[in-house]
Design an enzyme around this catalytic site. Structure first.
Site, short mmCIF file in Angstrom:
data_model
loop_
_atom_site.label_atom_id
_atom_site.label_comp_id
_atom_site.label_asym_id
_atom_site.label_seq_id
_atom_site.Cartn_x
_atom_site.Cartn_y
_atom_site.Cartn_z
N ASP A 124 0.78 -1.24 0.00
CA ASP A 124 0.00 0.00 0.00
C ASP A 124 0.81 1.30 0.00
O ASP A 124 0.31 2.33 0.41
CB ASP A 124 -0.91 0.00 1.23
CG ASP A 124 -0.12 -0.14 2.54
OD1 ASP A 124 1.12 0.01 2.51
OD2 ASP A 124 -0.75 -0.40 3.59
N GLU A 140 -0.37 -9.09 -1.18
CA GLU A 140 -1.00 -8.50 0.01
C GLU A 140 -2.17 -7.60 -0.41
O GLU A 140 -2.25 -6.43 -0.09
CB GLU A 140 0.01 -7.73 0.86
CG GLU A 140 -0.44 -7.64 2.32
CD GLU A 140 0.46 -6.81 3.21
OE1 GLU A 140 1.32 -7.40 3.89
OE2 GLU A 140 0.32 -5.57 3.24
N GLU A 181 -2.28 5.05 2.86
CA GLU A 181 -2.18 3.63 2.48
C GLU A 181 -3.53 2.99 2.12
O GLU A 181 -3.60 2.16 1.21
CB GLU A 181 -1.51 2.83 3.60
CG GLU A 181 -0.02 3.11 3.77
CD GLU A 181 0.29 4.36 4.59
OE1 GLU A 181 -0.66 4.99 5.11
OE2 GLU A 181 1.46 4.71 4.72
N HIS A 224 5.62 5.17 13.32
CA HIS A 224 6.04 5.97 12.17
C HIS A 224 4.89 6.51 11.34
O HIS A 224 5.09 7.35 10.48
CB HIS A 224 6.95 5.14 11.26
CG HIS A 224 6.24 4.06 10.50
ND1 HIS A 224 5.54 4.29 9.35
CD2 HIS A 224 6.10 2.73 10.75
CE1 HIS A 224 5.01 3.16 8.91
NE2 HIS A 224 5.34 2.19 9.74
N ARG A 248 2.04 8.29 9.33
CA ARG A 248 1.77 9.72 9.09
C ARG A 248 0.62 10.24 9.95
O ARG A 248 0.69 11.35 10.47
CB ARG A 248 1.38 9.92 7.62
CG ARG A 248 2.56 10.13 6.72
CD ARG A 248 2.10 10.39 5.29
NE ARG A 248 3.16 11.02 4.53
CZ ARG A 248 4.29 10.42 4.17
NH1 ARG A 248 4.52 9.17 4.52
NH2 ARG A 248 5.20 11.07 3.48
N HIS A 274 12.50 5.03 13.52
CA HIS A 274 12.36 5.11 12.07
C HIS A 274 13.26 6.25 11.58
O HIS A 274 13.50 7.22 12.30
CB HIS A 274 10.89 5.39 11.74
CG HIS A 274 10.54 5.27 10.29
ND1 HIS A 274 10.87 6.24 9.37
CD2 HIS A 274 9.89 4.31 9.61
CE1 HIS A 274 10.42 5.87 8.18
NE2 HIS A 274 9.81 4.70 8.29
C1 UD1 Z 1 6.66 4.84 3.96
C2 UD1 Z 1 5.29 4.48 3.39
C3 UD1 Z 1 4.44 3.78 4.46
C4 UD1 Z 1 5.19 2.60 5.08
C5 UD1 Z 1 6.53 3.08 5.59
C6 UD1 Z 1 7.32 1.90 6.12
C7 UD1 Z 1 4.23 5.96 1.73
C8 UD1 Z 1 3.46 7.21 1.50
N1 UD1 Z 1 4.58 5.70 2.99
O1 UD1 Z 1 6.47 5.83 4.96
O2 UD1 Z 1 3.25 3.29 3.86
O3 UD1 Z 1 4.44 2.08 6.14
O4 UD1 Z 1 7.27 3.68 4.49
O5 UD1 Z 1 8.41 2.30 6.90
O6 UD1 Z 1 4.50 5.25 0.79
N2 UD1 Z 1 14.31 7.95 5.44
C9 UD1 Z 1 15.69 7.82 5.43
N3 UD1 Z 1 16.21 6.59 5.13
C10 UD1 Z 1 15.46 5.50 4.86
C11 UD1 Z 1 14.07 5.63 4.90
C12 UD1 Z 1 13.50 6.86 5.17
O7 UD1 Z 1 16.40 8.77 5.69
O8 UD1 Z 1 16.02 4.43 4.60
C13 UD1 Z 1 13.72 9.28 5.77
C14 UD1 Z 1 13.86 10.26 4.60
O9 UD1 Z 1 14.13 11.54 5.12
C15 UD1 Z 1 12.47 10.24 3.95
C16 UD1 Z 1 11.60 10.04 5.18
O10 UD1 Z 1 12.33 9.13 6.02
O11 UD1 Z 1 12.18 11.44 3.25
C17 UD1 Z 1 10.21 9.53 4.92
O12 UD1 Z 1 10.19 8.39 4.06
P1 UD1 Z 1 8.83 8.06 3.22
O13 UD1 Z 1 9.03 6.81 2.42
O14 UD1 Z 1 8.38 9.27 2.49
O15 UD1 Z 1 7.75 7.83 4.34
P2 UD1 Z 1 7.65 6.75 5.49
O16 UD1 Z 1 7.08 7.48 6.66
O17 UD1 Z 1 8.91 6.02 5.63
N1 UDP Z 2 11.53 -3.84 11.12
C1 UDP Z 2 12.93 -3.94 11.05
N2 UDP Z 2 13.70 -3.12 11.84
C2 UDP Z 2 13.14 -2.20 12.70
C3 UDP Z 2 11.72 -2.08 12.73
C4 UDP Z 2 10.96 -2.91 11.93
O1 UDP Z 2 13.46 -4.77 10.32
O2 UDP Z 2 13.90 -1.50 13.39
C5 UDP Z 2 10.72 -4.71 10.26
C6 UDP Z 2 9.60 -5.49 10.93
O3 UDP Z 2 10.04 -6.76 11.34
C7 UDP Z 2 8.54 -5.59 9.83
C8 UDP Z 2 8.76 -4.33 9.00
O4 UDP Z 2 10.06 -3.85 9.34
O5 UDP Z 2 8.78 -6.69 8.97
C9 UDP Z 2 7.72 -3.29 9.30
O6 UDP Z 2 8.06 -2.12 8.65
P1 UDP Z 2 7.45 -0.70 9.04
O7 UDP Z 2 6.95 -0.72 10.43
O8 UDP Z 2 8.46 0.32 8.63
O9 UDP Z 2 6.26 -0.55 7.98
P2 UDP Z 2 4.72 -1.06 7.95
O10 UDP Z 2 4.71 -2.53 8.16
O11 UDP Z 2 3.99 -0.28 8.98
O12 UDP Z 2 4.28 -0.66 6.58
#
Ligand code: UD1
Ligand code: UDP
Length: 379
Positions: free
Chosen positions: A98, A120, A134, A211, A213, A244
């Site tokens: 999603d 999924e 999502e 994490h 939004r 996160h």
């Molecule tokens: C995204 C997904 C959410 C998912 C989540 C899992 C969307 C809109 N959101 O949200 O559905 O549950 O990932 O974690 O698709 N960043 C880093 N390094 C990384 C990852 C993220 O620095 O490896 C920071 C960056 O500044 C980035 C910010 O996190 O701009 C947000 O990342 P983004 O993918 O936009 O949103 P998430 O909150 O991670």
């Molecule tokens: N996870 C991880 N390291 C962490 C936190 C979570 O590997 O420090 C794994 C967790 O086991 C799960 C996935 O990340 O498989 C969940 O990801 P996240 O919570 O970022 O996204 P969501 O599932 O809410 O989309």
């Protein structure tokens, strides 16, 4: 016979974890040619998963930017995946779940008239703003999907009630369990020394992740205040919070928890093998994550979901997951009950596995092959 070219598109940590066993299954099966297009909506959190599962994407769009918006991600994924599809010419594109990568990856496939397989599929909260964005991403992806891989019967029923053709929905289980079973090890020793030093026997260790939004701002402040009340009210409670990478979350966490270092362990996101084995060791998990709600029940760990709704009702029904909401009082009360009342704790700490038997990937491969041959009249 001609190999079926399957292109898997993913970009965030959870998509990578849940697609990894599927990519490995495709790579090891002579009927398929596996192509991976990583959007890298996440960077470090994605790379860590790619390394663990030894996946080397043929295409990496490297789109992540700090402070990226949903529109930024969407623009780059749509254009990037479109270019890759034109070059790689896959027979089918697989997307997962999603995220913005999911929806725009699927859209790029649709515009190129390449069939979409949605892994999924069919989870619904029925609130378009929670989880945001999502819920809508998942629904819109479903509208342009040819093969729906639904983890559970409930997910299939959601799709049926929206008029999706029953013949194109397959209940496969969730690939999250395939991935989990490949990494859990009772004798795991952590690479992270902070974790090896924690007294899991005598302390009640709570693992926290947040994490989403819709929890940014006041809800997350409520969650953090509740955690502080729990530490102040229970001498034996410690909290581990792998933060996160999103800077908005990290700043707030430091603001609230820096005073409590020693009782609250603020750490970097853990790599997947470390994280899942940590889940297996802690007393209680508090989270707004989707994937963790699916993994923890399989490990028999009680989970308090820090949200007002969940698109994953199966484990709530089974009793391992409680919807705790985002109000401080309710979170503190539910947690205290689990900390102080052994019977209440035991009632939740039951291993249940509504999300599958760890064989979802094998099923998905058979379905892809069958549909491919059918389409080409080869059967
Ligand atoms: C995204 C997904 C959410 C998912 C989540 C899992 C969307 C809109 N959101 O949200 O559905 O549950 O990932 O974690 O698709 N960043 C880093 N390094 C990384 C990852 C993220 O620095 O490896 C920071 C960056 O500044 C980035 C910010 O996190 O701009 C947000 O990342 P983004 O993918 O936009 O949103 P998430 O909150 O991670
Ligand atoms: N996870 C991880 N390291 C962490 C936190 C979570 O590997 O420090 C794994 C967790 O086991 C799960 C996935 O990340 O498989 C969940 O990801 P996240 O919570 O970022 O996204 P969501 O599932 O809410 O989309």
């Amino acid at each position: 016979m001609k190999k079926i070219k399957v292109m898997s598109v993913f970009g965030t940590r959870p998509e990578a974890i849940k697609m990894a066993p599927l990519v490995k299954a495709l790579e090891n099966d002579g009927r398929f040619e596996s192509i991976v297009c990583a959007t890298a909506q996440h960077r470090e959190m994605l790379d860590s998963v790619l390394e663990i599962f030894d996946i080397k994407p043929q295409y990496d769009l490297n789109i992540m930017a700090h402070g990226q918006t949903i529109v930024d991600i969407s623009n780059k994924v749509l254009k990037g995946v479109d270019d890759v599809i034109k070059k790689a010419e896959p027979h089918i594109v697989l997307v997962h779940g999603d995220t913005s990568t999911t929806l725009n990856g699927a859209l790029a496939a649709f515009y190129n008239k390449v069939p979409v397989g949605h892994v999924e599929a069919g989870l619904r909260s029925y609130d378009m703003y929670s989880p945001f964005p999502e819920e809508v991403n998942r629904k819109l992806t479903g509208a342009i999907t040819n093969l729906h891989f639904a983890p559970t019967k409930t997910n299939e029923n959601n799709l049926l009630s929206e008029g999706v053709n029953k013949e194109k929905i397959y209940v496969t289980g969730n690939t999250v369990i395939d991935a989990l079973l490949s990494v859990i090890n009772e004798n795991h020793i952590f690479e992270d020394e902070t974790l090896n030093d924690i007294d899991f026997e005598n302390k009640k260790v709570i693992l926290l992740t947040t994490h989403r939004r819709e929890n940014w701002g006041e809800p997350m402040e409520n969650i953090f205040k509740a955690m502080i009340e729990l530490i102040e009210g229970n001498e034996d409670v410690e909290i581990i919070f792998p933060m996160h990478k999103n800077p908005a979350i990290r700043e707030l966490a430091h603001k609230y928890f820096d005073k409590y270092i020693g009782r609250v362990h603020l750490i970097e996101p853990l790599e997947y093998v470390e994280f899942t084995n940590l889940m297996a060791k802690v007393y209680l998990i508090m989270t707004d994550s989707g994937g963790i709600q699916e993994e923890a029940p399989a490990l028999g760990k009680p989970v308090m979901v820090l949200r007002t709704e969940t698109e994953r009702p199966e484990a709530v029904e089974a009793g391992t997951v409680k919807l705790a909401g985002i109000e401080k009082e309710a979170i503190v009360n539910i947690a205290n009950e689990l900390i102080k009342n052994k019977d209440a704790y035991k009632a939740m700490a039951q291993a249940t596995n509504p999300y599958g038997d760890g064989k979802a990937c094998g099923r998905i491969l058979e379905i892809i092959e069958e549909n491919f041959r059918l389409e080409r009249g080869q059967r």
